[in-house]
Scaffold this active site. Sequence first.
Site, PDB file in Angstrom:
ATOM      1  CB  SER A  96      -0.888  -0.006   1.244  1.00  0.00           C
ATOM      2  OG  SER A  96      -1.645   1.184   1.295  1.00  0.00           O
TER       3      SER A  96
ATOM      4  N   GLY B 287      12.772   0.239   1.154  1.00  0.00           N
ATOM      5  CA  GLY B 287      13.744  -0.145   0.140  1.00  0.00           C
ATOM      6  C   GLY B 287      14.695  -1.205   0.647  1.00  0.00           C
TER       7      GLY B 287
ATOM      8  CG  ASN C 211       3.925   0.826   7.340  1.00  0.00           C
ATOM      9  OD1 ASN C 211       4.596   1.549   6.598  1.00  0.00           O
ATOM     10  ND2 ASN C 211       2.618   0.902   7.418  1.00  0.00           N
ATOM     11  CB  THR C 212       8.276   2.953   6.375  1.00  0.00           C
ATOM     12  OG1 THR C 212       7.247   3.724   7.002  1.00  0.00           O
ATOM     13  CG2 THR C 212       7.921   2.750   4.905  1.00  0.00           C
TER      14      THR C 212
ATOM     15  N   GLY D 103       9.150  -5.517   2.846  1.00  0.00           N
ATOM     16  CA  GLY D 103      10.292  -4.733   3.282  1.00  0.00           C
ATOM     17  C   GLY D 103      11.491  -4.973   2.389  1.00  0.00           C
TER      18      GLY D 103
ATOM     19  CB  CYS E 225       1.106   5.294   8.802  1.00  0.00           C
ATOM     20  SG  CYS E 225       1.935   6.317   7.621  1.00  0.00           S
TER      21      CYS E 225
ATOM     22  CE  LYS F 125       2.355  -2.268   5.270  1.00  0.00           C
ATOM     23  NZ  LYS F 125       2.239  -1.567   3.976  1.00  0.00           N
TER      24      LYS F 125
ATOM     25  N   GLY G  42       7.022  -3.060  -2.811  1.00  0.00           N
ATOM     26  CA  GLY G  42       6.671  -1.640  -2.718  1.00  0.00           C
ATOM     27  C   GLY G  42       7.602  -0.737  -3.490  1.00  0.00           C
TER      28      GLY G  42
END
Lengths: 282, 308
Positions: free
Chosen positions: B26, B222, B197-198, B248, B135, B170, B270
């Site tokens: 997402s 990344g 998630n990040t 990830g 997030c 998530k 992603g």
Amino acid sequence: MAGAEPVVIIGLITMNQEVAGGQFLLSCKLPVSFPDPEPGQFVMVKITAGMLPLLRRPFSIHDFSRGDDHARLEILYRVVGGGTKLLASLPPGSTLGVLGPLGNGFTIIPERKNIVIIAGGMGIAPLSFLIRRYASLIRQEEMSRARLSRRIIAYIGTAAAECLVGLDRIADCCSEVKISTEDGSCGFQGNVLELFCRDRAFYNPADAAIYTCGPTGMMKGLATLINGIGFFCQASLEERMACGHGACLGCAVAAGKDGTGLYKRVCKDGPVFSLQDLAWQT
Amino acid sequence: MKHTSKPSLDVEVGPLRLKNPLLTASGTFGYGAEYAGFMDLNCLGALIVKGLSLKPRPGNPPPRIMETAGGMLNAIGLENVGVKAFIAEKLPFLQDFSVPVIANIFGETVEEYQEIAALLERAEGICALELNISCPNVKKGGVAFGADPALAAEVTKRVKSVTSLPLIVKLTPNVTDITLIAESVAAAGADVLSLINTITGMSVDVKRRIPHLANITGGLSGPAIKPIALRMVWQVVNRVEIPVIGCGGIATAEDALEFLIVGARAVQVGTANFITPTAIPDILKGLEAFLADQKLAAIDEIIGTLNC
């Protein structure tokens, strides 16, 4: 205006030369499948095959032409960081990943007598392609004896004479090329907006179309200068990009009047915008 | 016995049956249409759209992104058209495709999560919900839910009570022990977990002495985060019974295989899509080639086969 869908292809560098201090002209051979770009569109370039740098870099299309079995793309760029430094080191024969053409191009306006170009620094990169497109159009109009005789007037500003690039491409296309340098080493001493300001009153919305690209401060100043007069004026913007094709929302620019808090994507809704549509006060 | 038929990429992820284990992460795939010109959306295992809030959100002021070594920081600010505009304007395009569509949703309160879930319940063409409780860029809502096992469980339970759709939750990595959140959310009724998630990060412009992001911090994604993501997936797989989707830094078939081998039943791709819009079809080909090379009949055979 956007044309065909962008493609993801590999190009071959045929030339990559320093044309002024830290400024490079790169020419790249592409497969024929690369669609015809509009002036104002850009490409996302993968500089290396690996992960360093990770992201592609955006460059406006400086020129484009076709041969029998290939296409040729040119970009004019300045070394500003790690990615462009690496790009500048690539010799002819190197391959380059190219994704494009991307974004919306400049709108070509019929029936406007004075095509005014205001370029600050590297802003000449996309504007050169636009000038050459207009020049070609005007030549066709003259051959068909069109009623209106149109002219292109280019205002080019840089820091100093040795920074001037790309003039040879546009000299034959323009009725006038007016130059400003901050240090006065060539032409008018001052910035390009001050230079244009002196001529501003010669132009009116009915007979002129203005196109600009350059530092944010310059475009902001132009927005203030022509505010409320009603000129057709388009600006090409740049912003840090990750995807370049509208998915990540990273390249946001404030749009909408009076800071209504809305953003547009420079890569997809732009990079060409109506100058008045941007929220310059933020 | 010689396997002459093409290897199967089918996977079961709890209540979901997908034709391959590759999903879009997402926030990296818009609402799908953005990539339709580059690839056939029907080749995706599932399409997870940009996170949806109850009301449209404009997102953060620029600059919103910054590249780092092997990654990038983002502080987009969860810009999205809002769930109602999504249903009316974005979903119809996706209904022309056969790809399963998963709606990622988030709210500032538990009630908002429920309202969004209820609106999507009535919409046609959504096969599952993914709850964003993770997030790191939003000042309210996101971080708080995902960092607290009790809050994470509460939002899971309350959304589960208003939806008949499979529920994926998530998880955020920005916690001391992700397995605690995972256990809590699994016990509260989540069907599937997705992680990570990040990771919250930062970057500074040394000439101007200001952060590169207007928001100061952002989420790192990344290749740089892959080892952390992989470790967390492995830890969670060994702690909960429900299926896990790994995410990830996945850019290649090898990356995806690492996650499947440690036990993820599917993966999300992603940031790689930004660089190569055809990243997922490319990875798909790589997985097929791997199975053929290893003489495996199905991708399912390697899931959770880590030797240690």
